[in-house]
Design a protein around this motif. Structure first.
Motif, PDB file in Angstrom:
ATOM      1  N   HIS A  42       0.866  -1.439  -0.014  1.00  0.00           N
ATOM      2  CA  HIS A  42      -0.004  -0.104   0.027  1.00  0.00           C
ATOM      3  C   HIS A  42       0.858   1.166  -0.037  1.00  0.00           C
ATOM      4  CE1 HIS A  42      -3.321  -2.754   0.466  1.00  0.00           C
ATOM      5  NE2 HIS A  42      -2.635  -3.164   1.516  1.00  0.00           N
ATOM      6  N   SER A  43       0.534   2.023  -0.926  1.00  0.00           N
ATOM      7  CA  SER A  43       1.200   3.505  -1.232  1.00  0.00           C
ATOM      8  C   SER A  43       0.135   4.489  -1.311  1.00  0.00           C
ATOM      9  CB  SER A  43       2.301   3.370  -2.399  1.00  0.00           C
ATOM     10  OG  SER A  43       1.455   3.333  -3.546  1.00  0.00           O
ATOM     11  N   GLY A  44      -0.941   4.335  -0.960  1.00  0.00           N
ATOM     12  CA  GLY A  44      -1.910   5.529  -1.396  1.00  0.00           C
ATOM     13  C   GLY A  44      -2.445   5.313  -2.856  1.00  0.00           C
ATOM     14  N   HIS A  45      -2.391   4.202  -3.530  1.00  0.00           N
ATOM     15  CA  HIS A  45      -3.095   4.112  -4.740  1.00  0.00           C
ATOM     16  C   HIS A  45      -4.472   3.574  -4.772  1.00  0.00           C
ATOM     17  CE1 HIS A  45      -3.583   2.369  -8.894  1.00  0.00           C
ATOM     18  NE2 HIS A  45      -2.638   2.869  -9.148  1.00  0.00           N
ATOM     19  N   PRO A  46      -5.214   4.159  -5.674  1.00  0.00           N
ATOM     20  CA  PRO A  46      -6.646   3.788  -5.561  1.00  0.00           C
ATOM     21  C   PRO A  46      -6.969   2.311  -5.370  1.00  0.00           C
ATOM     22  CG  PRO A  46      -6.250   5.596  -7.193  1.00  0.00           C
ATOM     23  CD  PRO A  46      -4.865   5.040  -6.856  1.00  0.00           C
ATOM     24  N   LEU A  47      -6.156   1.582  -5.999  1.00  0.00           N
ATOM     25  CA  LEU A  47      -6.206   0.114  -6.107  1.00  0.00           C
ATOM     26  C   LEU A  47      -5.933  -0.460  -4.657  1.00  0.00           C
ATOM     27  CD1 LEU A  47      -5.361  -0.991  -9.531  1.00  0.00           C
ATOM     28  CD2 LEU A  47      -7.640  -1.126  -8.590  1.00  0.00           C
ATOM     29  N   ASP A  48      -5.142   0.177  -3.787  1.00  0.00           N
ATOM     30  CA  ASP A  48      -4.788  -0.376  -2.501  1.00  0.00           C
ATOM     31  C   ASP A  48      -5.817  -1.324  -1.818  1.00  0.00           C
ATOM     32  OD1 ASP A  48      -2.400   0.672  -2.852  1.00  0.00           O
ATOM     33  OD2 ASP A  48      -2.331   1.971  -1.442  1.00  0.00           O
ATOM     34  N   GLY A  49      -5.724  -2.206  -1.448  1.00  0.00           N
ATOM     35  CA  GLY A  49      -6.717  -3.315  -0.765  1.00  0.00           C
ATOM     36  C   GLY A  49      -7.714  -3.541  -1.663  1.00  0.00           C
ATOM     37  N   VAL A  50      -8.119  -3.210  -2.744  1.00  0.00           N
ATOM     38  CA  VAL A  50      -9.310  -3.676  -3.603  1.00  0.00           C
ATOM     39  C   VAL A  50      -9.453  -5.154  -4.044  1.00  0.00           C
ATOM     40  CG1 VAL A  50     -10.393  -3.534  -5.863  1.00  0.00           C
ATOM     41  CG2 VAL A  50      -9.714  -1.420  -4.516  1.00  0.00           C
ATOM     42  N   LEU A  51      -7.962  -5.665  -4.324  1.00  0.00           N
ATOM     43  CA  LEU A  51      -7.717  -7.035  -4.729  1.00  0.00           C
ATOM     44  C   LEU A  51      -8.250  -7.946  -3.633  1.00  0.00           C
ATOM     45  CD1 LEU A  51      -4.937  -6.851  -7.178  1.00  0.00           C
ATOM     46  CD2 LEU A  51      -7.200  -7.481  -7.661  1.00  0.00           C
ATOM     47  N   GLU A  52      -7.729  -7.753  -2.388  1.00  0.00           N
ATOM     48  CA  GLU A  52      -7.605  -8.161  -1.180  1.00  0.00           C
ATOM     49  C   GLU A  52      -9.205  -8.352  -0.796  1.00  0.00           C
ATOM     50  OE1 GLU A  52      -5.299  -5.901  -1.915  1.00  0.00           O
ATOM     51  OE2 GLU A  52      -3.436  -6.518  -0.854  1.00  0.00           O
ATOM     52  N   ARG A  53      -9.950  -7.142  -1.080  1.00  0.00           N
ATOM     53  CA  ARG A  53     -11.296  -7.031  -0.442  1.00  0.00           C
ATOM     54  C   ARG A  53     -11.962  -8.469  -1.497  1.00  0.00           C
ATOM     55  NH1 ARG A  53     -15.452  -5.363   1.931  1.00  0.00           N
ATOM     56  NH2 ARG A  53     -17.136  -4.371   1.007  1.00  0.00           N
ATOM     57  N   PHE A  54     -11.592  -8.590  -2.602  1.00  0.00           N
ATOM     58  CA  PHE A  54     -12.354  -9.688  -3.385  1.00  0.00           C
ATOM     59  C   PHE A  54     -11.360 -11.054  -3.408  1.00  0.00           C
ATOM     60  CE2 PHE A  54     -13.259  -5.495  -5.341  1.00  0.00           C
ATOM     61  CZ  PHE A  54     -14.765  -5.580  -5.132  1.00  0.00           C
ATOM     62  N   ASN A  55     -10.764 -11.299  -2.241  1.00  0.00           N
ATOM     63  CA  ASN A  55      -9.937 -12.386  -2.075  1.00  0.00           C
ATOM     64  C   ASN A  55      -9.217 -12.809  -3.138  1.00  0.00           C
ATOM     65  OD1 ASN A  55      -9.593 -14.443  -0.045  1.00  0.00           O
ATOM     66  ND2 ASN A  55     -11.295 -15.754  -0.793  1.00  0.00           N
ATOM     67  N   TRP A  56      -8.344 -11.913  -3.661  1.00  0.00           N
ATOM     68  CA  TRP A  56      -7.542 -12.216  -4.721  1.00  0.00           C
ATOM     69  C   TRP A  56      -6.338 -13.481  -4.355  1.00  0.00           C
ATOM     70  CZ3 TRP A  56      -2.190  -9.480  -5.327  1.00  0.00           C
ATOM     71  CH2 TRP A  56      -1.251  -9.896  -6.319  1.00  0.00           C
ATOM     72  N   PHE A  57      -6.241 -14.279  -5.000  1.00  0.00           N
ATOM     73  CA  PHE A  57      -5.321 -15.424  -4.650  1.00  0.00           C
ATOM     74  C   PHE A  57      -3.850 -15.056  -5.083  1.00  0.00           C
ATOM     75  CE2 PHE A  57      -2.837 -19.125  -5.322  1.00  0.00           C
ATOM     76  CZ  PHE A  57      -3.415 -19.914  -4.200  1.00  0.00           C
ATOM     77  N   GLY A  58      -3.763 -14.663  -6.595  1.00  0.00           N
ATOM     78  CA  GLY A  58      -2.209 -14.414  -6.919  1.00  0.00           C
ATOM     79  C   GLY A  58      -2.318 -14.720  -8.562  1.00  0.00           C
TER      80      GLY A  58
END
Length: 190
Positions: free
Chosen positions: A47-63
């Motif tokens: 996380h660096s203040g980007h608008p995508l910070d945390g979004v993939l994790e919210r949707f349970n991104w695996f990799g």
């Protein structure tokens, strides 16, 4: 990895660094070879203040999965049994969700399993090449249908740092990948 790099990586995981600091960490890392990317990798956002910070994790991104330079699956999400399945990123409306402020909403999180199922694929949707990025020739993932390139740098033998260069964003999005298994999913990706 040096103690200073480990400390910076830990701070990026906790969202304590800005883009410039995370770029310094990325730029301090050695290049990654395409051949070293083969396999399945677990992902996490840095996380660096980007608008995508945390979004993939919210949707349970695996990799991500790299079967060969021509067969890359840039987005893996778990199915109902927790197995990683490939999703074609062009069918996920991340841009629209961000513009409308829906990417972090409960509604989007509840709708995502349906979208994930509809966007499942057995076809690769990216390629790997050695390309120059930020002055270093390194393994780079090029999406087939989106204006995105992910540059990779080595953190250690089993982990890499990624920098996503996405046209339309004024700064990069950062993530880390850790090797999950040395073998591919063998056709079970979708």
């Amino acid at each position: 990895m040096t103690g200073e790099r480990e400390s910076l990586l830990r701070e990026a995981r906790q969202g304590r660094l800005d883009t410039a600091a995370v770029l310094r960490l990325f730029d301090s890392l050695p290049a990654m070879a395409v051949a070293d990317m083969t396999g399945i990798w677990r992902g996490e956002g840095l996380h660096s203040g980007h608008p995508l910070d945390g979004v993939l994790e919210r949707f349970n991104w695996f990799g991500k999965e790299f079967r060969s330079p021509e067969e890359v699956f840039p987005l893996l999400f778990p199915d109902g049994a927790g197995r990683p399945v490939a999703v074609d990123p062009r069918f996920l409306p991340f841009d629209l969700a961000l513009r409308l402020g829906l990417a972090r909403s409960d509604l989007a999180a509840r709708a995502f399993p349906v979208l994930r199922w509809l966007a499942r694929t057995r076809r690769p949707s990216a390629r790997l090449r050695m390309m120059e990025g930020r002055g270093v020739v390194t393994a780079t993932m090029i999406y087939d249908h989106l204006p995105i390139c992910d540059l990779f740098r080595r953190l250690d033998a089993d982990s890499v740092m990624g920098l996503m260069d996405y046209r339309g964003f004024d700064r990069p999005f950062f993530f880390a990948l850790r090797r999950h298994t040395p073998r591919a999913l063998g056709g079970k990706a979708g």
